[in-house]
Design an enzyme around this catalytic site. Structure first.
Site, mmCIF file in Angstrom:
data_model
loop_
_atom_site.group_PDB
_atom_site.id
_atom_site.type_symbol
_atom_site.label_atom_id
_atom_site.label_comp_id
_atom_site.label_asym_id
_atom_site.label_seq_id
_atom_site.Cartn_x
_atom_site.Cartn_y
_atom_site.Cartn_z
ATOM 1 N N ASP A 208 -3.407 -4.234 -2.443
ATOM 2 C CA ASP A 208 -4.797 -4.577 -2.097
ATOM 3 C C ASP A 208 -5.169 -6.000 -2.497
ATOM 4 O O ASP A 208 -6.355 -6.337 -2.536
ATOM 5 C CB ASP A 208 -5.762 -3.590 -2.783
ATOM 6 C CG ASP A 208 -5.943 -2.316 -1.963
ATOM 7 O OD1 ASP A 208 -5.625 -2.325 -0.758
ATOM 8 O OD2 ASP A 208 -6.418 -1.314 -2.531
ATOM 9 N N LYS A 211 -7.973 -8.098 -1.093
ATOM 10 C CA LYS A 211 -9.392 -7.827 -1.360
ATOM 11 C C LYS A 211 -10.027 -8.940 -2.190
ATOM 12 O O LYS A 211 -11.234 -8.976 -2.354
ATOM 13 C CB LYS A 211 -9.555 -6.470 -2.072
ATOM 14 C CG LYS A 211 -9.362 -5.293 -1.131
ATOM 15 C CD LYS A 211 -9.721 -3.991 -1.812
ATOM 16 C CE LYS A 211 -9.575 -2.831 -0.838
ATOM 17 N NZ LYS A 211 -9.730 -1.536 -1.502
ATOM 18 N N HIS A 236 -8.388 -7.023 4.617
ATOM 19 C CA HIS A 236 -7.607 -7.263 3.392
ATOM 20 C C HIS A 236 -6.086 -7.150 3.551
ATOM 21 O O HIS A 236 -5.369 -7.900 2.888
ATOM 22 C CB HIS A 236 -8.123 -6.412 2.218
ATOM 23 C CG HIS A 236 -7.700 -4.992 2.229
ATOM 24 N ND1 HIS A 236 -8.388 -4.024 2.907
ATOM 25 C CD2 HIS A 236 -6.640 -4.352 1.650
ATOM 26 C CE1 HIS A 236 -7.784 -2.858 2.731
ATOM 27 N NE2 HIS A 236 -6.729 -3.038 1.984
ATOM 28 N N HIS A 260 0.087 -1.535 5.080
ATOM 29 C CA HIS A 260 -0.219 -0.299 4.331
ATOM 30 C C HIS A 260 -1.398 0.496 4.896
ATOM 31 O O HIS A 260 -1.633 1.624 4.481
ATOM 32 C CB HIS A 260 -0.396 -0.579 2.833
ATOM 33 C CG HIS A 260 -1.718 -1.123 2.401
ATOM 34 N ND1 HIS A 260 -2.012 -2.473 2.423
ATOM 35 C CD2 HIS A 260 -2.840 -0.527 1.917
ATOM 36 C CE1 HIS A 260 -3.242 -2.664 1.976
ATOM 37 N NE2 HIS A 260 -3.777 -1.494 1.668
ATOM 38 N N HIS A 261 -2.139 -0.088 5.862
ATOM 39 C CA HIS A 261 -3.181 0.703 6.542
ATOM 40 C C HIS A 261 -2.798 1.018 7.980
ATOM 41 O O HIS A 261 -3.635 1.483 8.753
ATOM 42 C CB HIS A 261 -4.540 -0.020 6.498
ATOM 43 C CG HIS A 261 -5.225 0.122 5.170
ATOM 44 N ND1 HIS A 261 -5.830 1.296 4.766
ATOM 45 C CD2 HIS A 261 -5.367 -0.757 4.138
ATOM 46 C CE1 HIS A 261 -6.323 1.125 3.548
ATOM 47 N NE2 HIS A 261 -6.045 -0.115 3.133
HETATM 48 FE FE LIG Z 1 -5.892 -1.071 0.993
#
Ligand SMILES: [Fe+2]
Length: 349
Positions: A208, A211, A236, A260-261
Protein backbone atom coordinates in the site's frame (compact mmCIF):
# COMPACT_ATOMS: atom_id res chain seq x y z
CA UNK A 1 37.12 -6.21 7.03
CA UNK A 2 39.97 -6.53 4.53
CA UNK A 3 42.40 -5.21 7.12
CA UNK A 4 41.25 -7.93 9.53
CA UNK A 5 41.85 -10.59 6.88
CA UNK A 6 45.27 -9.14 5.98
CA UNK A 7 46.25 -9.29 9.63
CA UNK A 8 45.03 -12.89 9.85
CA UNK A 9 47.05 -13.84 6.79
CA UNK A 10 50.15 -12.11 8.18
CA UNK A 11 49.63 -14.02 11.41
CA UNK A 12 49.27 -17.24 9.40
CA UNK A 13 52.59 -16.64 7.62
CA UNK A 14 54.39 -15.98 10.91
CA UNK A 15 53.26 -19.22 12.56
CA UNK A 16 52.73 -22.82 11.58
CA UNK A 17 49.52 -23.73 9.78
CA UNK A 18 47.52 -26.17 11.88
CA UNK A 19 46.49 -28.81 9.34
CA UNK A 20 44.07 -31.69 9.98
CA UNK A 21 45.01 -34.57 7.67
CA UNK A 22 42.00 -36.86 7.27
CA UNK A 23 43.42 -40.05 5.79
CA UNK A 24 42.83 -43.70 6.70
CA UNK A 25 45.90 -45.02 4.92
CA UNK A 26 48.88 -44.48 7.32
CA UNK A 27 51.44 -44.61 4.47
CA UNK A 28 49.58 -41.89 2.49
CA UNK A 29 49.24 -39.73 5.63
CA UNK A 30 52.96 -40.14 6.44
CA UNK A 31 53.94 -39.16 2.89
CA UNK A 32 51.89 -35.95 3.03
CA UNK A 33 53.36 -35.07 6.44
CA UNK A 34 56.87 -35.78 5.15
CA UNK A 35 56.40 -33.61 2.04
CA UNK A 36 55.03 -30.76 4.15
CA UNK A 37 57.78 -31.06 6.77
CA UNK A 38 60.31 -30.61 3.97
CA UNK A 39 58.76 -27.30 2.87
CA UNK A 40 58.01 -26.32 6.49
CA UNK A 41 55.35 -24.13 8.07
CA UNK A 42 52.84 -26.87 8.94
CA UNK A 43 51.79 -28.58 12.11
CA UNK A 44 49.97 -31.74 10.98
CA UNK A 45 47.54 -33.77 13.07
CA UNK A 46 45.77 -36.83 11.82
CA UNK A 47 42.28 -38.39 11.76
CA UNK A 48 41.69 -41.83 10.24
CA UNK A 49 37.89 -41.66 10.03
CA UNK A 50 35.28 -39.00 9.31
CA UNK A 51 33.97 -39.35 12.85
CA UNK A 52 37.44 -38.67 14.26
CA UNK A 53 37.87 -35.73 11.88
CA UNK A 54 34.59 -34.12 12.93
CA UNK A 55 35.41 -34.62 16.61
CA UNK A 56 38.95 -33.21 16.14
CA UNK A 57 37.72 -30.18 14.16
CA UNK A 58 35.06 -29.51 16.78
CA UNK A 59 37.39 -29.78 19.77
CA UNK A 60 40.11 -27.60 18.29
CA UNK A 61 39.36 -26.12 14.85
CA UNK A 62 42.40 -26.37 12.55
CA UNK A 63 43.37 -23.69 10.00
CA UNK A 64 42.63 -26.11 7.15
CA UNK A 65 41.62 -29.70 6.41
CA UNK A 66 43.12 -32.10 3.89
CA UNK A 67 40.27 -34.53 3.31
CA UNK A 68 40.44 -37.98 1.74
CA UNK A 69 37.19 -38.89 -0.03
CA UNK A 70 37.42 -42.58 0.72
CA UNK A 71 37.26 -43.30 4.46
CA UNK A 72 36.06 -46.30 6.48
CA UNK A 73 32.91 -44.44 7.59
CA UNK A 74 32.21 -42.21 4.56
CA UNK A 75 32.75 -42.27 0.82
CA UNK A 76 32.76 -39.81 -2.08
CA UNK A 77 30.90 -36.52 -1.93
CA UNK A 78 28.96 -37.68 1.13
CA UNK A 79 32.25 -37.25 3.04
CA UNK A 80 32.31 -33.59 2.06
CA UNK A 81 28.64 -33.03 2.87
CA UNK A 82 28.90 -34.55 6.33
CA UNK A 83 32.13 -32.76 7.20
CA UNK A 84 30.83 -29.40 5.94
CA UNK A 85 27.62 -29.83 7.91
CA UNK A 86 29.70 -30.26 11.07
CA UNK A 87 32.34 -27.60 10.33
CA UNK A 88 31.07 -25.17 7.68
CA UNK A 89 33.67 -22.47 8.37
CA UNK A 90 36.79 -24.59 7.73
CA UNK A 91 38.78 -24.49 4.46
CA UNK A 92 38.85 -27.94 2.84
CA UNK A 93 41.28 -29.33 0.27
CA UNK A 94 40.25 -32.70 -1.10
CA UNK A 95 43.05 -35.24 -1.32
CA UNK A 96 42.10 -38.42 -3.05
CA UNK A 97 43.48 -41.28 -5.02
CA UNK A 98 40.73 -40.93 -7.58
CA UNK A 99 42.25 -39.16 -10.53
CA UNK A 100 38.86 -37.78 -11.36
CA UNK A 101 38.42 -34.23 -12.57
CA UNK A 102 34.63 -34.33 -12.26
CA UNK A 103 34.88 -35.38 -8.60
CA UNK A 104 37.13 -32.35 -8.04
CA UNK A 105 34.56 -30.02 -9.59
CA UNK A 106 31.78 -31.64 -7.60
CA UNK A 107 33.77 -31.13 -4.40
CA UNK A 108 34.18 -27.42 -5.27
CA UNK A 109 30.44 -27.14 -5.90
CA UNK A 110 29.90 -28.64 -2.46
CA UNK A 111 31.95 -25.93 -0.79
CA UNK A 112 35.53 -27.29 -0.87
CA UNK A 113 38.27 -24.83 -1.80
CA UNK A 114 40.59 -27.02 -3.86
CA UNK A 115 41.44 -30.53 -5.03
CA UNK A 116 44.67 -32.56 -4.96
CA UNK A 117 45.33 -35.98 -6.45
CA UNK A 118 47.56 -38.27 -4.37
CA UNK A 119 50.99 -38.86 -5.85
CA UNK A 120 50.78 -35.79 -8.08
CA UNK A 121 52.84 -32.76 -7.11
CA UNK A 122 55.43 -32.09 -4.44
CA UNK A 123 55.37 -30.44 -1.01
CA UNK A 124 55.45 -26.96 -2.52
CA UNK A 125 52.32 -27.66 -4.54
CA UNK A 126 50.52 -29.02 -1.46
CA UNK A 127 51.68 -26.03 0.60
CA UNK A 128 50.52 -23.48 -2.02
CA UNK A 129 47.20 -25.27 -2.46
CA UNK A 130 46.48 -25.22 1.27
CA UNK A 131 47.48 -21.57 1.74
CA UNK A 132 45.37 -20.61 -1.28
CA UNK A 133 42.42 -22.58 0.13
CA UNK A 134 42.68 -20.73 3.46
CA UNK A 135 42.73 -17.35 1.69
CA UNK A 136 39.88 -18.30 -0.63
CA UNK A 137 37.72 -19.52 2.24
CA UNK A 138 38.31 -16.24 4.10
CA UNK A 139 37.16 -14.29 1.03
CA UNK A 140 34.10 -16.54 0.68
CA UNK A 141 33.18 -16.06 4.34
CA UNK A 142 33.60 -12.31 4.01
CA UNK A 143 31.33 -12.25 0.95
CA UNK A 144 28.75 -14.39 2.72
CA UNK A 145 28.76 -12.11 5.77
CA UNK A 146 28.43 -9.03 3.53
CA UNK A 147 25.54 -10.61 1.61
CA UNK A 148 23.80 -11.48 4.90
CA UNK A 149 24.27 -7.95 6.16
CA UNK A 150 22.91 -6.45 2.93
CA UNK A 151 19.89 -8.74 3.14
CA UNK A 152 19.22 -7.57 6.69
CA UNK A 153 19.67 -3.92 5.71
CA UNK A 154 17.24 -4.41 2.82
CA UNK A 155 14.59 -5.91 5.10
CA UNK A 156 15.11 -3.18 7.72
CA UNK A 157 14.79 -0.51 5.00
CA UNK A 158 11.62 -2.09 3.66
CA UNK A 159 10.15 -2.24 7.17
CA UNK A 160 11.04 1.42 7.76
CA UNK A 161 9.34 2.42 4.49
CA UNK A 162 6.34 0.38 5.51
CA UNK A 163 6.19 2.13 8.91
CA UNK A 164 6.53 5.55 7.25
CA UNK A 165 3.21 5.00 5.49
CA UNK A 166 1.50 3.57 8.55
CA UNK A 167 2.53 6.56 10.68
CA UNK A 168 0.38 8.77 8.41
CA UNK A 169 -2.55 6.43 8.72
CA UNK A 170 -2.95 5.23 12.31
CA UNK A 171 -6.17 3.35 11.47
CA UNK A 172 -4.20 0.84 9.43
CA UNK A 173 -1.19 0.48 11.73
CA UNK A 174 0.25 -2.97 11.27
CA UNK A 175 -1.90 -3.73 8.19
CA UNK A 176 1.02 -4.15 5.79
CA UNK A 177 3.01 -6.19 8.30
CA UNK A 178 0.06 -8.50 8.92
CA UNK A 179 -0.57 -8.85 5.17
CA UNK A 180 3.13 -9.69 4.74
CA UNK A 181 2.91 -12.27 7.50
CA UNK A 182 -0.20 -13.93 6.07
CA UNK A 183 1.15 -13.79 2.50
CA UNK A 184 4.35 -15.60 3.49
CA UNK A 185 2.34 -18.23 5.40
CA UNK A 186 0.13 -18.78 2.32
CA UNK A 187 3.25 -19.00 0.12
CA UNK A 188 4.76 -21.65 2.40
CA UNK A 189 1.46 -23.54 2.52
CA UNK A 190 1.51 -23.58 -1.30
CA UNK A 191 5.05 -25.00 -1.29
CA UNK A 192 6.68 -21.96 -2.93
CA UNK A 193 10.46 -21.52 -2.80
CA UNK A 194 12.18 -19.62 0.04
CA UNK A 195 13.14 -16.89 -2.45
CA UNK A 196 9.52 -16.40 -3.57
CA UNK A 197 8.34 -16.35 0.04
CA UNK A 198 10.95 -13.67 0.84
CA UNK A 199 9.65 -11.67 -2.13
CA UNK A 200 6.11 -12.01 -0.78
CA UNK A 201 7.25 -10.60 2.56
CA UNK A 202 8.69 -7.52 0.81
CA UNK A 203 5.67 -7.10 -1.49
CA UNK A 204 3.29 -7.48 1.46
CA UNK A 205 5.17 -4.93 3.58
CA UNK A 206 5.03 -2.37 0.76
CA UNK A 207 1.79 -3.21 -1.07
CA UNK A 208 0.00 0.00 0.00
CA UNK A 209 3.05 2.32 -0.21
CA UNK A 210 1.26 4.25 -2.99
CA UNK A 211 -1.18 5.54 -0.34
CA UNK A 212 1.57 8.01 0.60
CA UNK A 213 0.10 10.03 -2.27
CA UNK A 214 -3.38 10.18 -0.68
CA UNK A 215 -4.12 13.24 1.53
CA UNK A 216 -4.05 12.12 5.18
CA UNK A 217 -7.57 13.41 5.87
CA UNK A 218 -8.93 11.08 3.15
CA UNK A 219 -7.37 8.08 4.89
CA UNK A 220 -8.92 8.68 8.29
CA UNK A 221 -12.26 10.11 7.13
CA UNK A 222 -15.05 8.32 9.00
CA UNK A 223 -18.22 7.15 7.29
CA UNK A 224 -18.74 6.04 3.71
CA UNK A 225 -16.16 7.09 1.15
CA UNK A 226 -17.29 9.63 -1.45
CA UNK A 227 -16.78 8.91 -5.16
CA UNK A 228 -14.07 11.54 -5.28
CA UNK A 229 -12.13 10.02 -2.35
CA UNK A 230 -12.62 6.56 -3.79
CA UNK A 231 -11.13 7.65 -7.12
CA UNK A 232 -7.99 9.00 -5.41
CA UNK A 233 -7.62 5.90 -3.21
CA UNK A 234 -7.88 3.64 -6.26
CA UNK A 235 -4.76 5.28 -7.67
CA UNK A 236 -2.53 3.80 -4.94
CA UNK A 237 -1.45 0.58 -6.73
CA UNK A 238 -0.22 2.60 -9.72
CA UNK A 239 1.45 5.20 -7.47
CA UNK A 240 3.15 2.39 -5.52
CA UNK A 241 4.44 0.95 -8.79
CA UNK A 242 5.82 4.38 -9.76
CA UNK A 243 7.65 4.63 -6.42
CA UNK A 244 9.15 1.12 -6.53
CA UNK A 245 9.67 0.39 -10.23
CA UNK A 246 13.32 1.56 -10.37
CA UNK A 247 14.50 -0.41 -7.34
CA UNK A 248 16.33 -3.56 -8.46
CA UNK A 249 14.77 -5.94 -5.95
CA UNK A 250 15.48 -9.63 -6.64
CA UNK A 251 11.65 -10.02 -6.86
CA UNK A 252 8.96 -8.31 -8.95
CA UNK A 253 7.95 -6.02 -6.06
CA UNK A 254 6.65 -3.13 -8.22
CA UNK A 255 4.36 -5.52 -10.14
CA UNK A 256 3.19 -7.17 -6.90
CA UNK A 257 2.15 -3.70 -5.70
CA UNK A 258 0.49 -2.60 -8.96
CA UNK A 259 -1.48 -5.81 -9.30
CA UNK A 260 -2.69 -6.37 -5.72
CA UNK A 261 -6.19 -4.99 -6.47
CA UNK A 262 -6.56 -6.88 -9.77
CA UNK A 263 -9.19 -9.63 -9.71
CA UNK A 264 -9.24 -12.94 -11.58
CA UNK A 265 -12.36 -12.01 -13.61
CA UNK A 266 -10.90 -8.68 -14.76
CA UNK A 267 -13.05 -6.61 -12.38
CA UNK A 268 -10.06 -5.22 -10.47
CA UNK A 269 -7.88 -2.15 -11.03
CA UNK A 270 -5.81 -0.37 -12.29
CA UNK A 271 -5.21 -2.50 -15.39
CA UNK A 272 -8.21 -4.88 -15.38
CA UNK A 273 -5.89 -7.90 -15.73
CA UNK A 274 -7.43 -11.41 -15.76
CA UNK A 275 -6.40 -14.87 -14.48
CA UNK A 276 -2.75 -15.70 -15.07
CA UNK A 277 -2.07 -12.19 -16.36
CA UNK A 278 -1.90 -11.33 -12.65
CA UNK A 279 1.36 -12.55 -11.12
CA UNK A 280 0.99 -15.24 -8.45
CA UNK A 281 2.48 -13.03 -5.74
CA UNK A 282 -0.24 -10.41 -6.31
CA UNK A 283 -2.97 -13.07 -6.28
CA UNK A 284 -1.61 -14.13 -2.86
CA UNK A 285 -1.25 -10.59 -1.47
CA UNK A 286 -4.80 -9.80 -2.72
CA UNK A 287 -6.26 -12.66 -0.65
CA UNK A 288 -4.18 -11.79 2.44
CA UNK A 289 -5.14 -8.11 2.03
CA UNK A 290 -8.88 -8.88 1.87
CA UNK A 291 -8.75 -11.21 4.86
CA UNK A 292 -6.78 -8.73 6.98
CA UNK A 293 -8.85 -5.69 5.92
CA UNK A 294 -12.26 -7.31 6.51
CA UNK A 295 -11.28 -8.80 9.85
CA UNK A 296 -9.89 -5.47 11.14
CA UNK A 297 -11.38 -2.14 12.13
CA UNK A 298 -11.56 0.67 9.56
CA UNK A 299 -12.48 4.34 10.15
CA UNK A 300 -15.65 3.95 8.09
CA UNK A 301 -16.81 0.66 9.72
CA UNK A 302 -16.09 -1.64 12.66
CA UNK A 303 -14.18 -4.91 12.27
CA UNK A 304 -16.39 -7.48 10.53
CA UNK A 305 -14.51 -10.48 11.85
CA UNK A 306 -12.68 -13.48 10.51
CA UNK A 307 -15.78 -15.49 9.61
CA UNK A 308 -17.06 -12.70 7.34
CA UNK A 309 -13.59 -12.43 5.76
CA UNK A 310 -13.43 -16.17 5.04
CA UNK A 311 -16.99 -16.13 3.66
CA UNK A 312 -16.01 -13.32 1.26
CA UNK A 313 -13.04 -15.41 0.05
CA UNK A 314 -15.24 -18.54 -0.36
CA UNK A 315 -18.02 -16.62 -2.15
CA UNK A 316 -15.66 -15.17 -4.71
CA UNK A 317 -13.11 -17.97 -5.05
CA UNK A 318 -12.59 -18.53 -8.77
CA UNK A 319 -14.19 -15.21 -9.75
CA UNK A 320 -12.26 -12.56 -7.82
CA UNK A 321 -9.69 -14.70 -6.05
CA UNK A 322 -7.39 -17.55 -7.08
CA UNK A 323 -8.99 -20.76 -5.69
CA UNK A 324 -5.62 -22.36 -4.88
CA UNK A 325 -4.64 -19.26 -2.89
CA UNK A 326 -8.02 -19.14 -1.09
CA UNK A 327 -7.64 -22.82 -0.15
CA UNK A 328 -4.13 -22.23 1.21
CA UNK A 329 -5.25 -19.11 3.10
CA UNK A 330 -8.16 -20.90 4.77
CA UNK A 331 -5.90 -23.85 5.64
CA UNK A 332 -3.39 -21.50 7.27
CA UNK A 333 -6.04 -19.61 9.26
CA UNK A 334 -7.80 -22.84 10.33
CA UNK A 335 -4.51 -24.40 11.40
CA UNK A 336 -2.90 -21.42 13.12
CA UNK A 337 -5.86 -19.18 13.96
CA UNK A 338 -5.97 -15.45 13.47
CA UNK A 339 -2.84 -15.18 15.64
CA UNK A 340 -0.91 -15.87 12.40
CA UNK A 341 -1.48 -12.21 11.55
CA UNK A 342 0.54 -11.06 14.52
CA UNK A 343 3.37 -13.57 14.47
CA UNK A 344 6.84 -12.44 13.49
CA UNK A 345 6.45 -8.86 14.72
CA UNK A 346 9.56 -6.99 13.59
CA UNK A 347 12.15 -5.92 16.15
CA UNK A 348 12.05 -2.19 16.98
CA UNK A 349 14.06 -0.34 14.34
FE1 LIG B 1 -4.29 -1.73 -1.27
Amino acid sequence: MHLKRDLEMTDMRSREVDLLVVEDNPADARLIELLLSEVGGFNCRRAATLGEAIAGAGAEPPDAVLLDLSLPDAHGIETVERFRAAAPALPIVICTGLDDESMGLLALQHGCQDYLVKGQGDGNLIRRTILYAIERKAVEEERRATAERLKRVLLQTVRSLSLTLEMRDPYTTGHQRRVAQLSTAIGRQMGLSDATVEGLRTGGLLHDIGKIHIPAEFLSRPGKLSAEVHKVIRMHPQMGWEIMKDIEFPWPVADMIRQHHERLDGSGYPLGLKGDEIILESRIIAVADVLEAISSHRPYRPALGLDVAIQELRDHSGSRYDPAVVRACIAVVEEKGVGILDEDAPPPL
